[in-house]
Motif scaffolding. Structure first.
Motif, PDB file in Angstrom:
ATOM      1  N   TYR A  38      -4.030 -11.368   3.952  1.00 60.09           N
ATOM      2  CA  TYR A  38      -2.903 -10.599   3.420  1.00 60.09           C
ATOM      3  C   TYR A  38      -2.009 -10.075   4.537  1.00 60.09           C
ATOM      4  O   TYR A  38      -2.464  -9.879   5.672  1.00 60.09           O
ATOM      5  N   VAL A  39      -0.755  -9.837   4.184  1.00 60.79           N
ATOM      6  CA  VAL A  39       0.166  -9.076   5.036  1.00 60.79           C
ATOM      7  C   VAL A  39       0.186  -7.653   4.473  1.00 60.79           C
ATOM      8  O   VAL A  39       0.618  -7.443   3.337  1.00 60.79           O
ATOM      9  N   LEU A  40      -0.317  -6.713   5.249  1.00 61.27           N
ATOM     10  CA  LEU A  40      -0.437  -5.332   4.802  1.00 61.27           C
ATOM     11  C   LEU A  40       0.851  -4.569   5.089  1.00 61.27           C
ATOM     12  O   LEU A  40       1.298  -4.493   6.237  1.00 61.27           O
ATOM     13  N   ILE A  41       1.453  -4.013   4.038  1.00 62.82           N
ATOM     14  CA  ILE A  41       2.641  -3.177   4.177  1.00 62.82           C
ATOM     15  C   ILE A  41       2.283  -1.785   3.658  1.00 62.82           C
ATOM     16  O   ILE A  41       2.112  -1.594   2.454  1.00 62.82           O
ATOM     17  N   SER A  42       2.125  -0.833   4.567  1.00 60.84           N
ATOM     18  CA  SER A  42       1.757   0.542   4.206  1.00 60.84           C
ATOM     19  C   SER A  42       3.004   1.416   4.220  1.00 60.84           C
ATOM     20  O   SER A  42       3.615   1.616   5.277  1.00 60.84           O
ATOM     21  N   LEU A  43       3.370   1.934   3.061  1.00 62.38           N
ATOM     22  CA  LEU A  43       4.567   2.758   2.921  1.00 62.38           C
ATOM     23  C   LEU A  43       4.145   4.206   2.662  1.00 62.38           C
ATOM     24  O   LEU A  43       3.525   4.503   1.641  1.00 62.38           O
ATOM     25  N   TYR A  44       4.474   5.093   3.604  1.00 64.57           N
ATOM     26  CA  TYR A  44       4.061   6.496   3.539  1.00 64.57           C
ATOM     27  C   TYR A  44       5.135   7.308   2.818  1.00 64.57           C
ATOM     28  O   TYR A  44       6.217   7.552   3.344  1.00 64.57           O
ATOM     29  N   ASP A  83       0.848  -1.197   0.000  1.00 62.98           N
ATOM     30  CA  ASP A  83       0.000   0.000   0.000  1.00 62.98           C
ATOM     31  C   ASP A  83       0.882   1.245   0.000  1.00 62.98           C
ATOM     32  O   ASP A  83       1.463   1.605   1.021  1.00 62.98           O
ATOM     33  N   PHE A  84       1.013   1.889  -1.171  1.00 63.04           N
ATOM     34  CA  PHE A  84       1.732   3.159  -1.235  1.00 63.04           C
ATOM     35  C   PHE A  84       0.742   4.263  -0.898  1.00 63.04           C
ATOM     36  O   PHE A  84      -0.239   4.486  -1.618  1.00 63.04           O
ATOM     37  N   THR A  85       0.986   4.953   0.197  1.00 65.10           N
ATOM     38  CA  THR A  85       0.026   5.903   0.731  1.00 65.10           C
ATOM     39  C   THR A  85       0.755   7.149   1.218  1.00 65.10           C
ATOM     40  O   THR A  85       1.956   7.299   1.005  1.00 65.10           O
ATOM     41  N   GLY A  86       0.018   8.048   1.831  1.00 68.67           N
ATOM     42  CA  GLY A  86       0.614   9.268   2.365  1.00 68.67           C
ATOM     43  C   GLY A  86      -0.235   9.802   3.497  1.00 68.67           C
ATOM     44  O   GLY A  86      -1.460   9.640   3.515  1.00 68.67           O
ATOM     45  N   TRP A  87       0.410  10.428   4.467  1.00 70.89           N
ATOM     46  CA  TRP A  87      -0.341  11.006   5.583  1.00 70.89           C
ATOM     47  C   TRP A  87      -1.288  12.094   5.092  1.00 70.89           C
ATOM     48  O   TRP A  87      -2.355  12.294   5.648  1.00 70.89           O
ATOM     49  N   ALA A  88      -0.887  12.820   4.067  1.00 71.46           N
ATOM     50  CA  ALA A  88      -1.699  13.927   3.558  1.00 71.46           C
ATOM     51  C   ALA A  88      -2.407  13.558   2.262  1.00 71.46           C
ATOM     52  O   ALA A  88      -2.788  14.427   1.495  1.00 71.46           O
ATOM     53  N   GLN A 120      -3.684  -1.664  -8.572  1.00 67.35           N
ATOM     54  CA  GLN A 120      -4.997  -1.057  -8.347  1.00 67.35           C
ATOM     55  C   GLN A 120      -4.805   0.323  -7.746  1.00 67.35           C
ATOM     56  O   GLN A 120      -3.865   0.555  -6.984  1.00 67.35           O
ATOM     57  N   GLN A 121      -5.692   1.255  -8.103  1.00 66.43           N
ATOM     58  CA  GLN A 121      -5.635   2.591  -7.530  1.00 66.43           C
ATOM     59  C   GLN A 121      -6.975   2.931  -6.903  1.00 66.43           C
ATOM     60  O   GLN A 121      -7.668   2.050  -6.402  1.00 66.43           O
ATOM     61  N   TYR A 122      -7.333   4.164  -6.928  1.00 64.33           N
ATOM     62  CA  TYR A 122      -8.559   4.658  -6.296  1.00 64.33           C
ATOM     63  C   TYR A 122      -9.762   4.083  -7.035  1.00 64.33           C
ATOM     64  O   TYR A 122      -9.963   4.356  -8.205  1.00 64.33           O
ATOM     65  N   THR A 123     -10.560   3.249  -6.377  1.00 65.72           N
ATOM     66  CA  THR A 123     -11.638   2.557  -7.065  1.00 65.72           C
ATOM     67  C   THR A 123     -12.776   2.277  -6.098  1.00 65.72           C
ATOM     68  O   THR A 123     -12.804   2.812  -4.981  1.00 65.72           O
ATOM     69  N   ASP A 124     -13.707   1.442  -6.502  1.00 67.05           N
ATOM     70  CA  ASP A 124     -14.889   1.152  -5.700  1.00 67.05           C
ATOM     71  C   ASP A 124     -14.739  -0.153  -4.937  1.00 67.05           C
ATOM     72  O   ASP A 124     -13.804  -0.923  -5.161  1.00 67.05           O
ATOM     73  N   THR A 125     -15.694  -0.423  -4.086  1.00 68.78           N
ATOM     74  CA  THR A 125     -15.619  -1.574  -3.192  1.00 68.78           C
ATOM     75  C   THR A 125     -15.594  -2.899  -3.943  1.00 68.78           C
ATOM     76  O   THR A 125     -14.743  -3.757  -3.680  1.00 68.78           O
ATOM     77  N   ASP A 126     -16.520  -3.098  -4.874  1.00 67.33           N
ATOM     78  CA  ASP A 126     -16.615  -4.397  -5.538  1.00 67.33           C
ATOM     79  C   ASP A 126     -15.387  -4.684  -6.397  1.00 67.33           C
ATOM     80  O   ASP A 126     -14.890  -5.807  -6.420  1.00 67.33           O
ATOM     81  N   PRO A 140      -3.404   6.891  -3.872  1.00 70.06           N
ATOM     82  CA  PRO A 140      -3.062   5.539  -3.416  1.00 70.06           C
ATOM     83  C   PRO A 140      -2.699   4.633  -4.589  1.00 70.06           C
ATOM     84  O   PRO A 140      -3.180   4.808  -5.699  1.00 70.06           O
ATOM     85  N   TYR A 141      -1.848   3.644  -4.288  1.00 68.23           N
ATOM     86  CA  TYR A 141      -1.384   2.700  -5.306  1.00 68.23           C
ATOM     87  C   TYR A 141      -1.153   1.369  -4.610  1.00 68.23           C
ATOM     88  O   TYR A 141      -0.421   1.297  -3.625  1.00 68.23           O
ATOM     89  N   TYR A 142      -1.805   0.327  -5.115  1.00 69.35           N
ATOM     90  CA  TYR A 142      -1.808  -0.961  -4.428  1.00 69.35           C
ATOM     91  C   TYR A 142      -1.239  -2.067  -5.331  1.00 69.35           C
ATOM     92  O   TYR A 142      -1.538  -2.129  -6.529  1.00 69.35           O
ATOM     93  N   ILE A 143      -0.424  -2.926  -4.723  1.00 70.49           N
ATOM     94  CA  ILE A 143       0.174  -4.067  -5.411  1.00 70.49           C
ATOM     95  C   ILE A 143      -0.091  -5.327  -4.586  1.00 70.49           C
ATOM     96  O   ILE A 143       0.036  -5.306  -3.356  1.00 70.49           O
ATOM     97  N   ILE A 144      -0.493  -6.422  -5.237  1.00 74.43           N
ATOM     98  CA  ILE A 144      -0.596  -7.711  -4.552  1.00 74.43           C
ATOM     99  C   ILE A 144       0.474  -8.637  -5.128  1.00 74.43           C
ATOM    100  O   ILE A 144       0.624  -8.761  -6.336  1.00 74.43           O
ATOM    101  N   MET A 145       1.224  -9.281  -4.227  1.00 72.66           N
ATOM    102  CA  MET A 145       2.365 -10.089  -4.642  1.00 72.66           C
ATOM    103  C   MET A 145       2.660 -11.164  -3.602  1.00 72.66           C
ATOM    104  O   MET A 145       2.234 -11.057  -2.450  1.00 72.66           O
ATOM    105  N   THR A 146       3.379 -12.189  -4.014  1.00 69.32           N
ATOM    106  CA  THR A 146       3.809 -13.219  -3.076  1.00 69.32           C
ATOM    107  C   THR A 146       5.115 -12.768  -2.424  1.00 69.32           C
ATOM    108  O   THR A 146       5.786 -11.852  -2.913  1.00 69.32           O
ATOM    109  N   PRO A 147       5.525 -13.427  -1.339  1.00 65.92           N
ATOM    110  CA  PRO A 147       6.824 -13.098  -0.738  1.00 65.92           C
ATOM    111  C   PRO A 147       8.001 -13.370  -1.673  1.00 65.92           C
ATOM    112  O   PRO A 147       9.100 -12.882  -1.445  1.00 65.92           O
ATOM    113  N   ASP A 148       7.759 -14.164  -2.740  1.00 62.91           N
ATOM    114  CA  ASP A 148       8.798 -14.452  -3.728  1.00 62.91           C
ATOM    115  C   ASP A 148       8.791 -13.449  -4.871  1.00 62.91           C
ATOM    116  O   ASP A 148       9.384 -13.700  -5.936  1.00 62.91           O
ATOM    117  N   MET A 149       8.090 -12.314  -4.698  1.00 62.58           N
ATOM    118  CA  MET A 149       8.062 -11.208  -5.672  1.00 62.58           C
ATOM    119  C   MET A 149       7.251 -11.518  -6.926  1.00 62.58           C
ATOM    120  O   MET A 149       7.456 -10.897  -7.964  1.00 62.58           O
TER     121      MET A 149
END
Length: 652
Positions: free
Chosen positions: A564-570, A534-539, A632-638, A616-625
């Protein structure tokens, strides 16, 4: 497929915005120098901002977005600053997310800083600008080197050296990603087309409901009979009825046109409503008002003079007369279609999306209203099969009133969640819905009556069946008061964690998360779980919207928590890295960038591996890269839920 769910049917519109690719340079910088005297100079910095993006000023209140800031090497030894930095005129606007007045630049910004030399041999000055730039969907947090030539020559940015430590730490930022072609994403155009088709269909279903109301249903046989009898021949009568239906569609489509102008003037108008507290409260009041109108306590009508004028105009004959007959229908039937159409408008604009989705929904709504007139004109014998008008239509109105009332509390819940008032915790919200739907069941069983209801002699099969279904739904809701997850209603009640037992955490929504990639990666390897990066920002405004409006939905929350293991990088974290972790990184352009803060490290990490700078910018990956899907970016729930689900299924 993106969804839009009409509120009047017990569903809520969710309109999705397409993902946005980050531009390479949202803001470009140029410098110049104006000589004031032999020892005084004015440093001029000009920012060019791409269309639809804005750059924040240097004066932003605490708690707001990142202000633009400048630092100059040699200050205090080679020169001193005279006064504060001056900036060109900026726009001032109240930001509903940060709840404060914020100033920003569009198109171009000019900054001027006056200096006085302390050493006569100084011929150039090096500087750095750090800034945040945003459009209506994403933000970037970046910096740029500046150089000023005081002797009239060409200023060049001083290149930093990349030593052995910097080379080693730079290599550690690069990931050996598998399936990198997934970073190109999916065909957004095809997705948008599917979305508009779905929106049209669901708007069409809403229009069918409007047909069942007593303001519209009785007019179908009357109007069709009028056309077939008054048009001379059957062929002419059919063509006029079809034209009449086409004009009905056109009139409803025209209702959406003003929102296209709003969307083009300021896209933020349509996609910030869902988090605006006072607008959500206003919609709560509006929906309660609509509900009691359907209950029969008062009628919502447009001025009668409007209907009279349109009726007179319809007597002119020809195409123009048919158009005004269609307009007369829209005005006369407003007391029934107004609340439903209002639900459609409000539901559309409180979701993330633009006016094109609204037009698709309203077109479907108008098409459903127009279809019977053309259909019965083509096949007049079908008119005999229509049921007679009667008390069943009043029952339909009252049931719609209960649905309007129930969903009014969804808007109040939105305001409560954003402000953390704690008024509508999950249990309280569900309890209110239990009361509303229990009253609906009692009404359908004939135990309570409203002003327009006549005496109920017997319960018909359809009414009795509906009453039983509503009663079963009430029992289902009651299970939610005792810990049930109510998966059928994901997104409507407040999330499971928003309850009396809510726990405090430094991570979004109390989730377990890591704010360092290496730590999160080790945990993912140890527990053999996929990673949500999860690439994010405080602001970052839209990052908070995703966390509050999408992550908080129970079905999404449970996936994030359990699978999932959530990794949030600000990327805007200004906290400095330890001295031994600071380094210089050489970009592909040849420029060497200082990596001094946590945010600079993760922003560079994002750019190196994923070639983007937006959040926001989201990536899903295995521990083996191994990438498990497109970003995925800013989108809806479904869309977000299905994306996460696809990742877990790929792992299995």
């Amino acid at each position: 497929m993106k969804h839009i769910l009409p509120i009047f049917t017990g569903l809520l519109f969710l309109i999705f915005i397409p993902r946005v690719s980050a531009q390479a340079e949202q803001v470009s910088w140029e410098t110049s120098v104006e000589k004031v005297s032999d020892t005084e100079y004015e440093l001029v910095i000009r920012a060019s901002i791409v269309e639809n993006w804005h750059l924040y000023t240097t004066n932003i209140p605490e708690g707001g977005p990142i202000p633009t800031s400048f630092t100059f090497e040699g200050e205090g030894t080679d020169f001193e600053l005279e006064g504060d930095i001056l900036e060109s005129e900026a726009h001032m606007e109240y930001d509903n997310i940060f709840e404060m007045e914020l100033s920003y630049f569009d198109g171009e910004a000019v900054f001027k800083q006056k200096i006085k030399l302390l050493r006569p041999d100084v011929t150039s000055i090096q500087g750095l600008v750090e800034y945040q730039a945003c459009d209506d969907k994403s933000c970037i947090f970046s910096d740029a080197d500046l150089a000023f030539a005081l002797d009239g020559g060409t200023a060049e940015v001083k290149q930093l050296e990349v030593d052995e430590k910097s080379t080693l730490l730079s290599k550690k930022l690069k990931l050996d990603l598998q399936n990198p072609e997934l970073l190109r994403g999916e065909d957004d155009g095809a997705q948008e087309g599917n979305s508009l088709a779905g929106i049209f269909i669901l708007g069409f279903l809403g229009g069918l409901l409007a047909l069942l109301t007593p303001c519209v249903f009785p007019m179908i046989p009357l109007t069709v009979s009028f056309f077939t009898k008054q048009s001379g021949t059957r062929k002419k009568g059919i063509s006029n009825a079809i034209l009449y239906g086409a004009f009905i569609v056109l009139i409803y489509v025209l209702l959406s046109l003003p929102f296209h102008f709003l969307d083009s003037l300021d896209p933020e108008i349509l996609n910030t409503i869902s988090t605006n507290v006072w607008l959500n409260i206003a919609f709560f009041v509006i929906f309660v008002f609509f509900a009691f109108s359907f209950f029969g306590y008062y009628e919502l009508t447009l001025p009668s003079s409007w209907g009279n004028k349109m009726d007179s105009a319809s007597g002119t004959g020809g195409v123009i007369g048919i158009f005004f007959m269609a307009l007369t229908l829209a005005i006369v039937s407003f007391s029934c279609t107004g609340p439903i159409l209002g639900s459609l408008l409000v539901g559309s604009l409180t979701a993330e999306g633009g006016a094109i989705q609204l037009t698709a929904g309203i077109t479907g709504f108008g098409f459903a209203l127009a279809l019977p007139f053309a259909l019965f004109a083509l096949f007049p014998n079908l008119l005999n099969s229509l049921p007679r008008s009667g008390g069943w239509m009043t029952t339909v109105k009252v049931v719609l009133g209960f649905l309007e009332l129930a969903l009014a509390f969804k808007f109040l819940s939105n305001a409560d969640l954003v402000q953390h008032w704690g008024i509508l915790k999950r249990e309280i919200f569900i309890g209110i819905w239990v009361v509303i739907f229990a009253l609906m069941a009692l009404y359908l069983f004939g135990k309570i009556r409203f002003p327009h209801d006549g005496p109920l002699k017997k319960l018909g099969f359809l009414r009795l069946s509906t009453a039983v279904l509503v009663s079963a739904f009430v029992m289902y809701l009651v299970s939610g008061l005792f810990g049930g997850h109510l998966k059928m209603l994901s997104g409507f009640p407040p999330p499971v964690f928003y309850s009396v037992k809510q726990q405090e955490s430094e991570c979004p929504l109390g989730l377990n998360c890591f704010k360092d990639f290496d730590e999160g990666l080790e945990y993912a390897k140890a527990h053999n779980k996929p990673i949500l990066l999860d690439f994010t920002g405080w602001a970052c405004v839209n990052c908070r919207k995703m966390e509050e409006n999408v992550w908080s939905v129970p079905k999404v929350y449970e996936l994030l928590r359990d699978d999932y293991v959530l990794i949030s990088l600000y990327v805007d974290d200004r906290k400095e890295l330890p001295e031994d972790k600071q380094f210089n990184y050489q970009l592909e352009s040849g420029r060497v960038k200082k990596i001094r803060t946590i945010g600079e490290k993760w922003a560079t990490f994002q750019a190196i591996n994923f070639h983007t700078a937006s959040q926001p910018y989201y990536i899903i990956m295995t521990p083996d890269m191994e990438l498990l899907g497109p970003p995925q970016q800013y989108t809806d729930t479904d869309t977000y839920f299905n994306w996460l689900k696809t990742g877990t299924e790929s792992v299995k």
